[in-house]
Design an enzyme around this catalytic site. Structure first.
Site, PDB file in Angstrom:
ATOM      1  N   PRO A  92       0.820  -1.223   0.000  1.00 25.03           N
ATOM      2  CA  PRO A  92       0.000   0.000   0.000  1.00 25.03           C
ATOM      3  C   PRO A  92       0.854   1.273   0.000  1.00 25.03           C
ATOM      4  CG  PRO A  92      -0.755  -1.548   1.685  1.00 25.03           C
ATOM      5  CD  PRO A  92       0.555  -2.065   1.173  1.00 25.03           C
ATOM      6  N   GLU A 124       3.701 -10.069   8.131  1.00 24.12           N
ATOM      7  CA  GLU A 124       3.528  -8.618   8.315  1.00 24.12           C
ATOM      8  C   GLU A 124       4.385  -7.818   7.344  1.00 24.12           C
ATOM      9  OE1 GLU A 124       0.994  -8.052  10.355  1.00 24.12           O
ATOM     10  OE2 GLU A 124       1.104 -10.238  10.554  1.00 24.12           O
ATOM     11  N   ARG A 162      -2.965  -8.664 -21.275  1.00 25.95           N
ATOM     12  CA  ARG A 162      -3.995  -8.350 -22.275  1.00 25.95           C
ATOM     13  C   ARG A 162      -3.565  -7.211 -23.190  1.00 25.95           C
ATOM     14  NH1 ARG A 162      -8.848  -8.262 -20.912  1.00 25.95           N
ATOM     15  NH2 ARG A 162      -9.615  -6.371 -21.853  1.00 25.95           N
ATOM     16  N   ASP A 177     -10.888   0.145 -26.126  1.00 21.81           N
ATOM     17  CA  ASP A 177     -11.041   1.535 -26.524  1.00 21.81           C
ATOM     18  C   ASP A 177     -11.657   2.362 -25.397  1.00 21.81           C
ATOM     19  OD1 ASP A 177     -10.080   0.671 -28.874  1.00 21.81           O
ATOM     20  OD2 ASP A 177     -12.013   0.624 -29.904  1.00 21.81           O
TER      21      ASP A 177
END
Ligand code: 9WO
Length: 255
Positions: A92, A124, A162, A177
């Site tokens: 994070p 952790e 992809r 698109d």
């Protein structure tokens, strides 16, 4: 393109390797994947990879040494392929991932002969010294905590694969698109034409392709303005698009 994941749970990567577009791309030889388990680079009978944090506190940390060894092995294997490692750690505290960064990572991998090495933390976290010494980039998927870095690594692989040349068929490609234009997707409908009393918008069954394209753009603008004004601010609006949104807010004020 080559991906290597450093993970205590290699089987989690079957999720990308075994299904859908990402499996088809693997079958087509568009990318390669190898998982590496730090436990295989320990030398005690218990195959220990974790220990308690200095300074106290709950939980365990991943030790630097097994990760350093596995990274050395990956680097050697990658060099034998005439590639260089680009080590990504998922946390994070990293830089938030978006479409633009996915494209940059893909382009750099191709032009700079990079193998993406996905370092997946558990417990952790990882001893800070290993991160300092070996990580090139930290990536976040958002402000939440998971049980490990594997799911973000899988998400990055899926988003990137992809975009690799040949991964999508023509039928899939059109879907791309929608994000490439910097707007959220418009609503979609399929048969039946009326479902539980709810009809498909008339314009979509009109056969008027110009009107359909305009409706879709207007829907995308409306949804993006409502849900993600930050995206619109970054993208900017054409005069016509601005006029359309202005006409919407005037309508809303009249109600
Ligand atoms: C957890 C964490 C919590 C608050 C502030 C900073 C933090 N860093 C981490 C962390 O690096 N955790 C390691 C990886 C070990 C535990 C599981 N990990 C993890 C990664 N949890 N959540 C993520 C993550 C990664 C990318 N985007 C969102 C969440």
């Amino acid at each position: 393109m080559r991906f290597d994941a450093i993970t205590l749970f290699p089987e989690m990567f079957d999720a990308v390797l075994d299904s859908g577009i990402t499996r088809r791309a693997l079958d087509r030889g568009i990318y390669r994947f190898q998982a590496w388990n730090p436990r295989d680079f320990t030398d005690d009978p218990h195959r220990t990879v974790d220990d308690r944090p200095y300074g106290g506190g709950p939980g365990m940390l991943m030790q630097a040494e097994p990760l350093d060894r596995v990274l050395n092995a990956v680097q050697r294997d990658v060099a034998a392929d005439n590639l260089v490692s680009w080590v990504v750690h998922f946390s994070p505290r990293g830089r938030p991932l978006d479409h633009q960064r996915v494209m940059e990572l893909k382009d750099a991998a191709i032009s700079e002969n990079r193998a993406l090495v996905l370092l997946c933390g558990r417990y952790e976290g990882i001893d800070e010294r290993l991160l300092q010494r070996r990580v090139d980039e930290e990536i976040s998927l958002g402000d939440f905590v998971l049980s490990g870095g594997e799911l973000p690594a899988l998400a990055l692989m899926d988003a990137l694969i992809r975009q690799l040349p040949g991964a999508l068929n023509d039928a899939d490609s059109a879907v791309e698109d929608s994000f490439a234009n910097g707007l959220l997707d418009c609503p979609h409908y399929t048969r039946p034409e009326v479902w539980q009393g709810m009809a498909v918008p008339d314009v979509l069954t009109s056969g008027n392709h110009a009107a359909i394209a305009q409706w879709r753009l207007q829907q995308s603008l409306t949804i993006t303005a409502a849900q993600r004004p930050d995206l619109l601010a970054r993208r900017g609006l054409s005069r016509q698009e601005q006029n359309y949104l202005d006409s919407l807010s005037k309508d809303a004020n009249r109600e």
